[in-house]
Design a protein around this motif. Structure first.
Motif, short mmCIF file in Angstrom:
data_model
loop_
_atom_site.label_atom_id
_atom_site.label_comp_id
_atom_site.label_asym_id
_atom_site.label_seq_id
_atom_site.Cartn_x
_atom_site.Cartn_y
_atom_site.Cartn_z
N GLU A 52 0.84 -1.20 0.00
CA GLU A 52 0.00 0.00 0.00
C GLU A 52 0.88 1.25 0.00
O GLU A 52 0.63 2.20 0.71
CB GLU A 52 -0.93 -0.01 1.22
N THR A 112 -7.50 6.78 5.46
CA THR A 112 -7.30 6.30 6.82
C THR A 112 -8.18 5.06 7.04
O THR A 112 -9.38 5.09 6.76
CB THR A 112 -7.69 7.37 7.85
N VAL A 113 -7.56 3.99 7.50
CA VAL A 113 -8.28 2.72 7.65
C VAL A 113 -9.49 2.90 8.57
O VAL A 113 -9.37 3.40 9.68
CB VAL A 113 -7.35 1.63 8.20
N TYR A 168 -7.69 1.41 15.33
CA TYR A 168 -7.50 2.20 14.12
C TYR A 168 -6.53 3.36 14.32
O TYR A 168 -6.43 4.22 13.45
CB TYR A 168 -8.85 2.76 13.65
N ASP A 170 -3.20 3.25 14.60
CA ASP A 170 -1.85 3.03 14.07
C ASP A 170 -1.97 2.33 12.72
O ASP A 170 -2.25 1.14 12.64
CB ASP A 170 -1.03 2.18 15.05
N ASP A 171 -1.77 3.09 11.63
CA ASP A 171 -1.94 2.54 10.29
C ASP A 171 -0.95 1.43 9.97
O ASP A 171 -1.19 0.61 9.08
CB ASP A 171 -1.80 3.64 9.24
N ASP A 172 0.17 1.39 10.69
CA ASP A 172 1.21 0.40 10.40
C ASP A 172 1.03 -0.90 11.19
O ASP A 172 1.72 -1.88 10.93
CB ASP A 172 2.59 0.98 10.70
N SER A 185 -2.79 -7.81 7.99
CA SER A 185 -2.89 -6.44 8.50
C SER A 185 -4.33 -6.01 8.68
O SER A 185 -4.64 -5.17 9.53
CB SER A 185 -2.19 -5.47 7.54
#
Length: 266
Positions: A52, A112-113, A168, A170-172, A185
């Motif tokens: 991504e 943003t997830v 949600y 921490d995108d990593d 993920s």
């Protein structure tokens, strides 16, 4: 990986998006095309790869003739319409492609997830970069049949909630501890169910009331007995293919046994 044959939205990109040379394959679909973006690795116009790292322009269309609510008579008609439509779209796009789900955000929003209008819907991906996908050349599974991955486990009640809780911030990081332990993920909760009972007397009692439980309860009980699992108070199932390599987990506070795949009639 099993494609989602009941999804009512398609993502297109590259030459398959509106204005592109291959858009005629999808131009007759009913509904309005909406511009947005996906996260992927950019390789070429019609080729994206795993990862991504790049923001790629992508369009969606939600089929205007497939907006019925679940568990209504209209939904039963829509299920067959969607099954037939995806079969036709798979035929149109042809060899070299697989169908999967991916996150999409509308234009003007940050990717943003779980936020900013994000949806998770169907997309066609090139098999040479996603070889684990099911080729569209393979026939669809029979209508109204589903395959589930099922786990049975034992937790303290609070630990069970924390283990599957989605984060949600921490995108990593993986979406949940469960997702991380499955080396994923992101796992879309729309394709999973989780059950917990403090002291169930049987597998049948543990899964009672959950979707399709009458289809898999007996076989699940047999597998649990054959595996000599001494205790259980939690179970989870996910539509097969949403986790690439389902596995058991044993660590402090977590006993989770992967019981395999179960084919059910929906």
């Amino acid at each position: 990986m099993e494609p989602n044959n009941l999804c009512n939205t398609l993502i297109t990109y590259g030459s398959y998006a509106p204005g592109g040379s291959n858009h005629h394959l999808f131009s007759d679909l009913p509904g309005e095309w909406v511009q947005g973006k996906i996260l992927a690795t950019s390789i070429a116009t019609d080729e994206i790869g795993p990862g991504e790292g790049d923001i790629i322009e992508a369009w969606t269309i939600t089929f205007s003739d497939c907006t019925a609510e679940m568990f209504t008579p209209e939904w039963e008609v829509q299920e067959k319409l969607l099954y037939d439509r995806w079969q036709e779209l798979d035929r149109r796009i042809g060899a070299g492609w697989g169908r999967d789900s991916r996150r999409w955000w509308p234009s003007g929003s940050a990717p943003t997830v779980g936020q900013n209008g994000m949806i998770v819907v169907n997309i066609y991906l090139p098999l040479k970069h996603f070889p684990y996908l099911t080729s569209v050349e393979e026939p669809l599974k029979p209508f109204r049949q589903e395959t589930l991955d099922i786990w049975v486990g034992y937790f303290d009640e609070e630990r069970c909630g924390n283990y599957f809780e989605e984060q949600y911030d921490d995108d990593d990081a993986p979406l949940s501890e469960f997702a991380g332990d499955q080396e994923e993920s992101f796992i879309d909760h729309d394709f999973m169910e989780i059950g917990f009972q403090p002291s169930p007397q049987s597998i049948a009692e543990l899964v009672a009331g959950h979707s399709w439980s009458d289809e898999y309860a007996n076989e699940l009980a047999e597998r649990v007995q054959q595996s000599n699992i001494p205790r259980f108070n939690c179970f989870v199932f996910i539509t097969a293919g949403k986790v690439q390599s389902p596995r058991s987990v044993s660590k402090e506070g977590v006993e989770l046994h992967y019981m395999g795949q179960f084919t059910i009639r929906t």
